[in-house]
Design a protein around this motif. Structure first.
Motif, mmCIF file in Angstrom:
data_model
loop_
_atom_site.group_PDB
_atom_site.id
_atom_site.type_symbol
_atom_site.label_atom_id
_atom_site.label_comp_id
_atom_site.label_asym_id
_atom_site.label_seq_id
_atom_site.Cartn_x
_atom_site.Cartn_y
_atom_site.Cartn_z
ATOM 1 N N SER A 181 0.841 -1.196 0.000
ATOM 2 C CA SER A 181 0.000 0.000 0.000
ATOM 3 C C SER A 181 0.877 1.246 0.000
ATOM 4 O O SER A 181 1.910 1.309 0.673
ATOM 5 C CB SER A 181 -0.953 0.012 1.199
ATOM 6 O OG SER A 181 -0.232 0.016 2.419
ATOM 7 N N GLU A 236 -8.050 -7.792 -7.646
ATOM 8 C CA GLU A 236 -8.274 -6.425 -8.111
ATOM 9 C C GLU A 236 -7.520 -5.460 -7.213
ATOM 10 O O GLU A 236 -7.322 -5.717 -6.022
ATOM 11 C CB GLU A 236 -9.765 -6.073 -8.095
ATOM 12 C CG GLU A 236 -10.587 -6.839 -9.111
ATOM 13 C CD GLU A 236 -12.036 -6.382 -9.111
ATOM 14 O OE1 GLU A 236 -12.493 -5.820 -8.088
ATOM 15 O OE2 GLU A 236 -12.717 -6.578 -10.126
ATOM 16 N N CYS A 237 -7.115 -4.342 -7.793
ATOM 17 C CA CYS A 237 -6.484 -3.287 -7.016
ATOM 18 C C CYS A 237 -7.551 -2.307 -6.534
ATOM 19 O O CYS A 237 -8.709 -2.380 -6.947
ATOM 20 C CB CYS A 237 -5.445 -2.552 -7.856
ATOM 21 S SG CYS A 237 -6.154 -1.659 -9.269
ATOM 22 N N SER A 238 -7.150 -1.378 -5.683
ATOM 23 C CA SER A 238 -8.080 -0.339 -5.242
ATOM 24 C C SER A 238 -7.324 0.963 -5.020
ATOM 25 O O SER A 238 -6.138 0.967 -4.657
ATOM 26 C CB SER A 238 -8.802 -0.746 -3.952
ATOM 27 O OG SER A 238 -7.897 -0.818 -2.867
ATOM 28 N N ILE A 277 -13.980 5.571 -4.119
ATOM 29 C CA ILE A 277 -13.168 4.366 -4.264
ATOM 30 C C ILE A 277 -13.234 3.876 -5.695
ATOM 31 O O ILE A 277 -14.281 3.973 -6.352
ATOM 32 C CB ILE A 277 -13.626 3.253 -3.292
ATOM 33 C CG1 ILE A 277 -12.702 2.034 -3.408
ATOM 34 C CG2 ILE A 277 -15.077 2.878 -3.526
ATOM 35 C CD1 ILE A 277 -12.929 0.986 -2.324
ATOM 36 N N THR A 305 -11.961 0.399 -7.970
ATOM 37 C CA THR A 305 -11.323 -0.912 -8.054
ATOM 38 C C THR A 305 -11.166 -1.268 -9.521
ATOM 39 O O THR A 305 -11.929 -0.807 -10.376
ATOM 40 C CB THR A 305 -12.156 -1.989 -7.343
ATOM 41 O OG1 THR A 305 -13.438 -2.092 -7.976
ATOM 42 C CG2 THR A 305 -12.335 -1.658 -5.868
ATOM 43 N N SER A 342 -3.741 0.315 -3.131
ATOM 44 C CA SER A 342 -3.408 -1.043 -2.701
ATOM 45 C C SER A 342 -3.376 -1.981 -3.894
ATOM 46 O O SER A 342 -4.232 -1.904 -4.784
ATOM 47 C CB SER A 342 -4.428 -1.544 -1.679
ATOM 48 O OG SER A 342 -4.162 -2.890 -1.331
ATOM 49 N N LYS A 392 -7.214 -5.320 -3.235
ATOM 50 C CA LYS A 392 -8.233 -4.501 -2.566
ATOM 51 C C LYS A 392 -8.679 -5.081 -1.228
ATOM 52 O O LYS A 392 -9.124 -4.353 -0.344
ATOM 53 C CB LYS A 392 -9.435 -4.308 -3.482
ATOM 54 C CG LYS A 392 -10.251 -5.570 -3.743
ATOM 55 C CD LYS A 392 -11.471 -5.284 -4.596
ATOM 56 C CE LYS A 392 -12.336 -6.531 -4.767
ATOM 57 N NZ LYS A 392 -13.540 -6.255 -5.589
ATOM 58 N N ASN A 393 -8.564 -6.409 -1.058
ATOM 59 C CA ASN A 393 -8.990 -7.036 0.198
ATOM 60 C C ASN A 393 -7.808 -7.400 1.088
ATOM 61 O O ASN A 393 -7.939 -8.200 2.022
ATOM 62 C CB ASN A 393 -9.811 -8.297 -0.093
ATOM 63 C CG ASN A 393 -11.108 -7.981 -0.806
ATOM 64 O OD1 ASN A 393 -11.745 -6.959 -0.524
ATOM 65 N ND2 ASN A 393 -11.497 -8.832 -1.737
#
Length: 645
Positions: free
Chosen positions: A485, A542-544, A576, A578, A611, A614-615
């Motif tokens: 991150s 996935e990114c975020s 946000i 994603t 990040s 994403k999770n």
């Protein structure tokens, strides 16, 4: 004169004719021949029209259809009668009497002398008139020679027809394609096409298998040639349709001056639809190419989409208009822009083909008073769609990630600093999660590191590390997946609550409205959950990228972290994004949604968190929570923050 002619012809053929016929046998006894049956059939020949004593115009090929309706009675009809490009439609003459008369030519199998007088009502320029009509002529041995004189208020119109009976009807392709075709035209001068624009082209029967092509108000490059009429266009049957071809000199007007241009026409017609290419050679200009597609039963489009909008070549626009929902567009201005700059913006707009938009493309629009509605109207004139375009603010910060420095971590008070990687220079306000991965060795990348191949110069690379080996040894300290991150804020290692180590946010004295930047993303090859299991059917990582503004009272003590960055009650605005795989750099835009009241007198912190999974912060969640994929890589660059004017 043309209107007189047309009105007169229409009147002529409403007259019931009286005729008489004879056989070439003048012997005794009554003539019981049914001459209606003898003359019934199709006569094809030349028709001429002359006004007064003037010479007749060029003959046109016409047909007269004669149908027996009773003993010595016929109906005569001219189908789709046209003259000089104008159509009178079908002209039908009923109850024409046929009777015997003496033949003068011994070779004639029969001969009918056709004579008649009467009056008819005609309509001349909207004024009803009564005209005298006289018909004379013969039908002998399957040959017709007929003259018609119409006397309307002293103006005489002379019509002549001479033709032969034909065994069967012959095709007239000009009638098959005649009509008005509505469609789209693209005009090209040099190498620059313009259009499409709506246009109508008329094919009018001029002669058998010959039409006249005309179109109104033809223009190119802002110059109008007015009406273009090309005669003697040949119609040829080909497969299921027809080809049309013709060329010639056409008199037009350019800027009020008479001009002769050379016109060449080629194309096809099938099922009442046409595709045409016209080359117009204009003196002093050269060839102008006009491409037309249209149909008689033309159905205008109901598409009313705004396909793109941009402020071309405007240095004050930092982010061009973009939309996330297809209806609402936002854009942003540069740091030196003022509210006055919003008053003179000129958008270039692309809408659905043949649609229109208001305000119009390439016209000045004032955005200083807030959002502007753009209404797109489809070609059909009834279907509309409204799109909103608004400025979200001006640039107040830019992170270009060109300057980096070594990053150190001190585990214990008085301890020696440990180098944990590279971070953006401290003055930038950006921090990394590198310290959280301090014990991870033998990994290809740090969670965050500089990369030379950014969108513009250097960029920031963010990486998700497979840490299962370390997780098995230290499950309370090391997550199975260490998602990288990069964020605005600071990292302070919290051994008892590692999620609290990331302190998101820095003081913000403006009202942020929008965040933009560039990114690309490659998801990893194996998803991992929070108990270290590799998953086969858990989808793709996935990114975020998150932006959040929250209110604080104590600058030092209050902060958001990985556990509450999306759900804390102090948050007044957030956004946000994603994304899955994105191979090439793509611009992103985050418009902050204000759910709480903003008071400039209060204190706020603002954070951006990027990040690679994403999770990734879910490692403290229920057993089996999917974290992300090993090797997922997010690259970001040129991240800008925009605030209200």
């Amino acid at each position: 004169m043309r209107k007189i002619l047309l009105a007169s012809l229409a009147a002529v053929f409403t007259l019931g004719l009286m005729s008489s016929c004879s056989k070439d046998d003048d012997g005794p006894g009554p003539d019981l021949t049914d001459y209606a049956a003898k003359i019934a059939g199709i006569f094809k020949g030349d028709m001429t029209v002359a006004l007064g004593e003037a010479q007749p115009g060029a003959p046109t090929t016409e047909k007269i259809y004669v149908t027996r309706t009773g003993e010595n009675k016929v109906t005569m009809e001219i189908k789709n009668f046209t003259y000089e490009g104008m159509s009178l439609g079908n002209i039908e003459i009923k109850d024409v009497a046929v009777a015997a008369t003496k033949a003068t030519d011994a070779s004639a199998a029969y001969k009918c002398a056709v004579t008649g007088k009467g009056t008819v009502s005609i309509n001349l320029n909207g004024v009803p008139l009564t005209a005298d009509v006289e018909v004379s002529g013969t039908v002998a041995n399957d040959k017709a020679d007929i003259k018609i004189v119409v006397d309307a208020a002293g103006l005489k119109v002379n019509v002549g027809f001479a033709g032969d009976k034909i065994g069967a009807d012959t095709p007239d392709y000009a009638l098959d394609i005649a009509g008005t075709y509505t469609g789209k035209m693209i005009v090209t001068v040099g190498d620059t096409p313009v259009g499409p624009t709506k246009q109508e082209i008329v094919f009018a029967r001029q002669n058998e298998n010959v039409v006249q092509m005309s179109m109104e108000d033809f223009s190119f490059g802002g110059a109008s040639l007015g009406k273009i009429v090309l005669s003697d266009v040949t119609v040829t049957k080909k497969d299921a349709g027809y080809t049309v071809a013709g060329e010639g000199d056409v008199k037009v007007s350019l800027a009020g001056n008479p001009l002769t241009v050379k016109v060449k026409l080629e194309g096809t017609v099938e099922n009442k639809a046409t595709e045409l290419v016209m080359t117009i050679n204009v003196p002093g200009v050269g060839d102008v190419k006009a491409e037309f597609t249209g149909a008689i039963e033309y159905v205008p489009s109901d598409q009313a989409e705004l396909l793109s909008i941009e402020f071309a070549d405007n240095a004050k626009v930092a982010v061009q208009p973009a939309t996330t929902d297809g209806k609402n567009y936002t854009f942003a201005m540069t740091a030196d822009a003022t509210a006055d700059d919003l008053k003179g913006l000129v958008p270039t707009i692309v809408v659905s083909e043949m649609a229109t938009v208001v305000p119009a493309s390439n016209k000045t629009v004032d955005f200083s008073q807030g959002a502007v509605d753009f209404v797109v109207t489809a070609e059909d004139g009834t279907t509309t769609a409204t799109y909103t375009v608004a400025c979200v603010g001006k640039q107040t910060s830019l992170a270009s990630f060109e300057e980096w420095e070594k990053e150190y971590l001190v585990l214990f008070p008085g301890g020696s600093p440990m180098e944990v990687g590279m971070q953006p220079i401290a003055s930038s306000g950006w921090a990394t999660s590198n310290s959280a991965a301090m014990i991870l060795s033998d990994v290809p990348y740090k969670p965050v590191s500089p990369i030379d191949a950014g969108y513009k110069g250097k960029g920031a690379q963010i990486y998700s590390i497979d840490a299962r080996t370390y997780y098995e040894a230290l499950p309370t300290m090391v997550p199975a997946l260490a998602a990288g991150s990069l964020f605005i804020g600071e990292f302070k290692l919290n051994m008892t609550n590692t999620l609290a180590s990331t302190r998101f946010g820095a003081l913000c004295d403006t009202k942020p409205t929008f965040v933009s930047g560039y990114y690309k993303y490659a998801p990893g090859d194996s998803m991992i959950n929070n108990i270290g299991e590799a998953l086969k059917d858990a989808g793709t990582d996935e990114c975020s990228i998150v932006a959040v503004l929250y209110e604080v009272e104590n600058e030092e003590d209050e902060t958001l972290d990985g556990s509450n960055v999306l759900n804390d009650s102090r948050i007044v605005a957030s956004a946000i994004m994603t994304s899955g795989e994105q191979k090439d750099f793509k611009q992103f835009g985050l418009e902050l949604n204000y759910t709480g009241e903003y008071n400039p007198a209060n204190k706020y912190k603002f954070a951006i968190v990027c990040s690679s999974s994403k999770n990734g912060s879910g490692y403290k969640g229920p057993e089996g929570t999917v974290l992300g994929a090993r090797g997922s890589m997010l690259i970001v660059d040129e991240i800008s923050v925009y605030s209200a004017f």
